[in-house]
Design an enzyme around this catalytic site. Sequence first.
Site, short mmCIF file in Angstrom:
data_model
loop_
_atom_site.label_atom_id
_atom_site.label_comp_id
_atom_site.label_asym_id
_atom_site.label_seq_id
_atom_site.Cartn_x
_atom_site.Cartn_y
_atom_site.Cartn_z
N SER A 117 37.18 19.92 -15.02
CA SER A 117 36.40 19.73 -13.79
C SER A 117 37.26 19.07 -12.73
O SER A 117 38.34 18.56 -13.01
CB SER A 117 35.18 18.85 -14.08
OG SER A 117 35.61 17.51 -14.25
N LYS A 118 36.74 19.09 -11.52
CA LYS A 118 37.45 18.46 -10.41
C LYS A 118 37.66 16.99 -10.70
O LYS A 118 38.68 16.41 -10.35
CB LYS A 118 36.62 18.66 -9.14
CG LYS A 118 37.05 17.78 -7.99
CD LYS A 118 37.12 18.52 -6.69
CE LYS A 118 37.21 17.58 -5.50
NZ LYS A 118 38.11 16.45 -5.65
N ARG A 119 36.70 16.38 -11.36
CA ARG A 119 36.81 14.95 -11.67
C ARG A 119 38.00 14.65 -12.57
O ARG A 119 38.62 13.60 -12.46
CB ARG A 119 35.51 14.42 -12.28
CG ARG A 119 34.79 13.48 -11.32
CD ARG A 119 33.46 13.03 -11.85
NE ARG A 119 32.55 14.16 -12.02
CZ ARG A 119 31.79 14.35 -13.08
NH1 ARG A 119 31.83 13.51 -14.09
NH2 ARG A 119 30.99 15.40 -13.14
N GLY A 139 40.80 16.15 -12.48
CA GLY A 139 41.95 16.14 -11.58
C GLY A 139 42.06 14.83 -10.83
O GLY A 139 43.13 14.23 -10.74
#
Length: 508
Positions: free
Chosen positions: A261-263, A265
Amino acid sequence: MNRKVRVRFAPSPTGPLHIGGVRTALYNYLFARRHGGDMILRIEDTDSHRFVPGAEAYINEALAWLGIKIDEGVKEGGAYGPYKQSERRDIYREHVKKLLDAGKAYIAFDTPEELEAARAAKPNFQYDASTRMSMRNSLSMPAGEVEKLIADGTPYVVRFLIEPGRDVEVNDLLRGKVVINSSILDDKVLYKSADDLPTYHLANIVDDHLMEVSHVIRGEEWLPSAPLHYLLYEAFGWSDTRPEFVHLPLLLKPDGKGKLSKRDGDRLGFPVFPLEWHDPASGAISTGYRESGYLPEAVINFLALLGWNPGDDSEIMSMDELIEKFSFDHCSRSGAKFAFDKGRWFNHEYLQKMDDAELAELFIPVLKAHGVDTDKFSKEYITCVVSLVKNRINFVADLWDQARFFFVAPAEYSEKDIKKRWKEDTPVIMRELIEQLKALPSFKSADAEPVILAWVADKGYHLGNVMNAFRLTLVGECKGPHIFDITELLGRDETVSRIERGIEAIKA
Ligand code: GLU
């Protein structure tokens, strides 16, 4: 069946392309090129509520940056257009009518509130053979009433009539055959009169058919839709030309379990988008691979190996080599951990392969950003600097840390190194060194080195201390490439003046 390979990448413009979407695009591209086929870019913008301005342009720019070339699409044109679903309304309308006329779909008027009530009344409610006759649709209502509601402009949807109790055998090139029973499927909405648009399921099948797509290569999240898609092909009478399906494994968190997920990253410090993205609604900026200093070739190579291997131990592969080797035989069925540090490693490797002069070109804007007047340095000088330090960098921007002292004399000197290397007698030795350097017939690294080393030996000085003190005056700390390579580039005057400045400024 022997037909031309035609694949499509079919993103919805609902935001920036995620790195997982990029991998899907890449596998489509590799497969198409491997088989001399066509790569279609289809914009699936049928969900008007989730449309995000700028997303389509972003997709185009990202694919272009990465070198994923599109044969047919909105920009490229082609014989099967339009390639944007919102421009294909009449095609969908006509196909919805075909299903309705054949009795394979029906019209339903249930309002959101009615559907909510039905769900509340029956646990695990599903709009299907067991419930549809108790709902408000063209199967349960008299024809006259249905016609009147339509004539009055009552919003309706068209639902797919799923016949229960049938085994549907679906085939996936990676996963093999799976049989599922149609009773677990619901009568999916295919079309909504409110915005005169089809849903993904209908638009997808119709377009893949009309665009003569031979292979549907998409993310694993669409695997559960495959039986429904098979039934739609059948309902249209297109089963004979149904594409092959490949559902690519998920990209997983670098650590722990679950989907990337973006989190992850944000938490671990790597981009999940190919390019920087400015969210038009919130104004938030998310970094991209491009802006973080990755080379597109490195990103491609890294992504290609997340879920596929060439069957041998090659790691560094150009796009052409990937195309040459790509096959689904070596694709994995299980998720691929997103090892972002490997991405950095690839970037390092590609920077090493790059021509020094080319790398120097990329370094110039970095130097400028740090206030260096690059006109004062020749192209050859910058290129030599790059050749000396490039093996220490993962990103172009790292060149600054490794090489700043070639452009600006140190203004400070590392406390830690002073403590270790700057002794009471160092200033005297440095003055002697200056005399030695001034007397050198040649300042070239290979000529200067033996002379200076001989002098140190002759004097009985501690080699490590002398050389590190010397380095400290030139670099500001005890790091950097071979010292005589540094002095050769800096030149005699600058070298001497830095030692003089060091003697003045460094107090043991
Ligand atoms: N529009 C879908 C998506 O955004 C496409 C899925 C497919 O490739 O069928 O993922």
